[in-house]
Write an enzyme that holds these catalytic residues in place. Structure first.
Site, PDB file in Angstrom:
ATOM      1  CB  SER A 181      13.555 -36.520   8.939  1.00 49.20           C
ATOM      2  OG  SER A 181      14.803 -36.816   9.535  1.00 49.20           O
TER       3      SER A 181
ATOM      4  CE1 TYR B 245      15.922 -37.249   4.226  1.00 45.44           C
ATOM      5  CE2 TYR B 245      16.633 -36.557   6.408  1.00 45.44           C
ATOM      6  CZ  TYR B 245      15.856 -37.367   5.599  1.00 45.44           C
ATOM      7  OH  TYR B 245      15.012 -38.292   6.173  1.00 45.44           O
TER       8      TYR B 245
END
Length: 223
Positions: free
Chosen positions: A121, A133
């Site tokens: 990501s 995250y």
């Protein structure tokens, strides 16, 4: 027919990658909790990637893959003062522990010239409200570079594709509502098919000299 193993094949980026590889003539074994849409040459195995220890036995029965793509993922977001240990652990299990078990189990079986792609990501560099995250996604380039060095003698490549905000069900997940997605400078979100296209390039005949890299695909979000 080349063999690929793709996690998260029932939805979003994983589903798009599965469809792209099938269209390019691959045979695909897909791992996911939910059953994907049926496709010719797609073999589905139910798997809960929040329990990576169970993967080793499951992988013993899959055909030896020419490519491994770890696309399964989830996002839980919260600012400091509201972080959840359970959410952090779940993301670590799916993004990092499952990737580790997957590649560690399959590496001895992979043929010379095999390919491995981890879906990371753009958030890996750090974003307010997404620290847990981001931390799990930031671990993937370290894994990829380490494995790429270990496997280079067998001409096996390992890379990370790191999308920015991508138009998938995860984007609208209410559990990330405190960090709503921001429209990138190009004026639209990345599509799952674009991520699948870049992944397919890395797995294809012209991707064999790229290894240990993280390729950011973010519609300008990192500018």
């Amino acid at each position: 027919m080349p063999e690929a193993l793709v996690t998260g094949v029932s939805s979003g980026i994983g589903a798009a990658i599965g469809r792209r590889l099938l269209a390019e003539g691959w045979s695909v074994t897909g791992l996911s909790r939910r059953k994907p849409e049926p496709e010719p040459a797609l073999r589905w195995l139910p798997a809960d990637l929040t329990r990576p220890a169970e993967l080793r036995d499951l992988l013993a029965g899959v055909p030896t893959p020419d490519a491994v793509v770890h696309a399964a993922g989830l996002q839980r977001s919260a600012p400091l003062g509201s972080l959840s240990d359970a959410d952090g652990e779940q993301m670590w299990r799916v993004h990092v522990a499952a990737a580790t078990t997957l590649v560690d189990t399959l590496a001895p079986r992979l043929p010379e010239g095999a390919r491995v792609v981890l879906i990371g990501s753009r958030t890996m560099t750090g974003v307010p409200g997404k620290s847990q995250y981001a931390a799990t996604k930031a671990a993937l380039p370290a894994l990829a570079r380490s494995w790429a060095a270990e496997l280079a003698a067998r001409r096996i490549t390992v890379n990370v594709v790191a999308p920015g905000p991508t138009d998938t069900p995860m984007l609208a997940d209410p559990r990330r509502s405190r960090t709503p997605p921001q429209l990138p400078p190009l004026g639209r979100f990345v599509t799952p098919e674009e991520v699948a296209g870049l992944t397919a390039f890395l797995l294809g005949p012209y991707g064999g000299s790229i290894t240990g890299q993280q390729l950011v695909q973010c519609a300008g979000a990192s500018l």
